[in-house]
Design an enzyme around this catalytic site. Structure first.
Site, PDB file in Angstrom:
ATOM      1  N   CYS A   1      11.781  43.751  52.855  1.00 42.07           N
ATOM      2  CA  CYS A   1      12.740  42.913  53.580  1.00 42.07           C
ATOM      3  C   CYS A   1      13.099  43.634  54.889  1.00 42.07           C
ATOM      4  O   CYS A   1      13.497  44.804  54.865  1.00 42.07           O
ATOM      5  CB  CYS A   1      13.990  42.671  52.729  1.00 42.07           C
ATOM      6  SG  CYS A   1      13.614  41.894  51.139  1.00 42.07           S
TER       7      CYS A   1
ATOM      8  N   CYS B   1      26.623  51.827  41.658  1.00 41.46           N
ATOM      9  CA  CYS B   1      25.474  51.114  42.201  1.00 41.46           C
ATOM     10  C   CYS B   1      24.274  52.045  42.054  1.00 41.46           C
ATOM     11  O   CYS B   1      24.285  53.162  42.586  1.00 41.46           O
ATOM     12  CB  CYS B   1      25.766  50.802  43.672  1.00 41.46           C
ATOM     13  SG  CYS B   1      24.408  50.014  44.520  1.00 41.46           S
TER      14      CYS B   1
ATOM     15  N   CYS C   1      10.962  50.948  47.824  1.00 37.38           N
ATOM     16  CA  CYS C   1      10.885  49.549  47.406  1.00 37.38           C
ATOM     17  C   CYS C   1       9.683  48.909  48.089  1.00 37.38           C
ATOM     18  O   CYS C   1       9.386  49.219  49.238  1.00 37.38           O
ATOM     19  CB  CYS C   1      12.165  48.807  47.805  1.00 37.38           C
ATOM     20  SG  CYS C   1      12.217  47.083  47.236  1.00 37.38           S
TER      21      CYS C   1
ATOM     22  N   CYS D   1      16.504  45.607  55.494  1.00 36.00           N
ATOM     23  CA  CYS D   1      16.920  46.592  54.488  1.00 36.00           C
ATOM     24  C   CYS D   1      16.288  47.944  54.782  1.00 36.00           C
ATOM     25  O   CYS D   1      15.072  48.046  54.986  1.00 36.00           O
ATOM     26  CB  CYS D   1      16.516  46.100  53.096  1.00 36.00           C
ATOM     27  SG  CYS D   1      16.791  47.320  51.799  1.00 36.00           S
TER      28      CYS D   1
ATOM     29  N   CYS E   1      25.335  48.399  51.705  1.00 37.01           N
ATOM     30  CA  CYS E   1      24.128  47.617  51.449  1.00 37.01           C
ATOM     31  C   CYS E   1      22.990  48.000  52.362  1.00 37.01           C
ATOM     32  O   CYS E   1      23.123  47.995  53.569  1.00 37.01           O
ATOM     33  CB  CYS E   1      24.397  46.149  51.683  1.00 37.01           C
ATOM     34  SG  CYS E   1      25.811  45.602  50.797  1.00 37.01           S
TER      35      CYS E   1
ATOM     36  N   GLU F   1      19.266  57.239  45.511  1.00 38.23           N
ATOM     37  CA  GLU F   1      20.700  57.350  45.718  1.00 38.23           C
ATOM     38  C   GLU F   1      21.458  56.511  44.703  1.00 38.23           C
ATOM     39  O   GLU F   1      20.959  55.487  44.236  1.00 38.23           O
ATOM     40  CB  GLU F   1      21.063  56.852  47.126  1.00 38.23           C
ATOM     41  CG  GLU F   1      20.465  57.698  48.223  1.00 38.23           C
ATOM     42  CD  GLU F   1      20.733  57.128  49.618  1.00 38.23           C
ATOM     43  OE1 GLU F   1      20.508  57.865  50.581  1.00 38.23           O
ATOM     44  OE2 GLU F   1      21.168  55.977  49.730  1.00 38.23           O
TER      45      GLU F   1
END
Ligand code: SAH
Length: 364
Positions: free
Chosen positions: A130, A119, A126, A133, A356, A106
């Site tokens: 975390c 962004c 990933c 996230c 975020c 994205e």
């Protein structure tokens, strides 16, 4: 780049080579390998970086007979928009991209009064895990190629120009992925983003932000590249005990090491480092943690730091939530009381899952 290697069919999962993967010398040898005169290299670069055209059929000063060959070898379709959503009265737009092998990433375009920011993602998925996230929950699919990263920027620059009548001014690596875990591809992309046209988009290095969980050796290496982009360090806790759980890579590189690396980055580049702090209700939002954060940052970085507090964007299925506004205000006050500059970040795109974590918004 060795010309013989350039035109091989892509392996599954390996994106095909694209002009935007190449630096000036690589572009020159690719053009030579096609049997084209040398001036075509800068002509193609001018179309791509200057005019934002990625389809050789629109490059009318290119002989019609070679457009097909150039399209096939240097301009394969890398990312196709699978979905486009807008919010904030059209000032925030998220695009879901599908790569040739089906991987999805994205990017989010955000228009502000004084700037237009994209962004972007550096990896599909990933590997940093975390727990707060959204991307971290799915694991890593693969690294993006340089051109797949650059293409997100080109598409955003086109949208900024055609839909907003603005120039794309800022690029933040705060989408999917850990940029410093895809180091070479990301650094090459940064070079294309900041190089003056015709070999790049000519976006100011200080308007490019690379955000990291704190891969310490890579931060040092990035400092030594001489790029002077803005570094953002995702800290989220000032103490190792809590950071071990919020940013698992902390078990490998401790808070102190991450801050020392940030200091080195600030010293070498002269750039103030952004520290990102996702504020999570009853997890990392205590006044004593704010004070500890401020103290540690002041000692490690002095005035060369700015704290961005990001209200947690809750991910589906998670028990965690953002801190109440009065707690957030107290937190900021305690950080500032230590002499460290601190602001709460604007949270664009929440209703389109672009804020975020689903995708991060921009730092101040
Ligand atoms: N891997 C890099 C860049 C991608 S994330 C990094 O960690 O820095 C960009 C920022 O968004 C990071 O600071 C990240 O911690 C933060 N973030 C991720 N999920 C979030 C969430 N649910 N709410 C608020 N911030 C989040």
């Amino acid at each position: 780049m060795v010309p013989e290697l350039i035109f091989q069919a892509p392996r599954k999962g390996k994106p095909p080579l694209h002009l935007a993967d190449l630096d000036v010398a690589g572009c020159a040898s690719a053009v030579a390998a096609l049997g084209l005169p040398a001036f075509r290299a800068s002509q193609l670069a001018h179309h791509y970086y200057g005019r934002l055209i990625a389809d050789p059929r629109q490059m009318t000063d290119l002989p019609a007979a070679v457009r097909g060959l150039v399209a096939e070898t240097l301009f394969p379709a890398l990312l196709t928009a699978a979905r486009d959503v807008a919010c904030d009265a059209g000032q925030t737009r998220k695009t879901l991209w599908r790569a040739a092998d089906g991987a999805t990433v994205e990017s989010v375009l955000m228009r502000y009064p004084q700037r237009t920011t994209v962004c972007i993602s550096s990896q599909a998925g990933c590997g940093m895990a975390c727990p707060f996230c959204a991307t971290g929950q799915g694991g890593l699919t693969r690294n993006l190629s340089t051109a797949e990263i650059v293409e997100q920027v080109r598409a955003a620059a086109v949208a900024a120009r055609d839909d907003f009548g603005e120039r794309l001014s800022n690029v933040v690596f705060m989408g999917m992925g850990e940029p410093l875990a895809n180091y070479a591809k990301v650094v090459a992309a940064v070079r294309r983003i900041i190089a003056a046209p015709p070999s790049g988009f000519g976006i100011s290095a200080r308007a490019v932000t690379v955000s990291t969980v704190g891969l310490v050796p890579a931060i040092g290496k990035l400092a030594d590249e001489g790029l002077a982009v803005t570094l953002a360090l995702s800290l989220h806790a000032p103490d190792d005990e809590l950071r071990d759980t919020l940013v698992p890579v902390n078990t490998r590189w401790r808070v102190r090491e991450a801050l020392d690396a940030a200091r080195y980055y600030a010293d070498v580049t002269g750039r103030r480092v952004s520290v990102e702090y996702a504020l999570i209700r009853d997890v990392n939002d205590q006044p004593w943690r704010a004070e500890l954060l401020g103290r540690r940052l002041r000692r490690a970085l002095g005035r060369l730091v700015h704290v961005n507090v990001i209200p947690l964007n809750p991910t589906p299925g998670s028990a965690w939530d953002a801190s109440p506004k009065p707690v957030e205000r107290e937190f900021v006050k305690h950080v500032r009381a230590q002499g460290v500059s601190c602001t709460v970040r604007d949270t664009r795109g929440r209703e389109i899952s672009a804020a975020c974590g689903q995708l991060a918004a921009e730092g101040g």
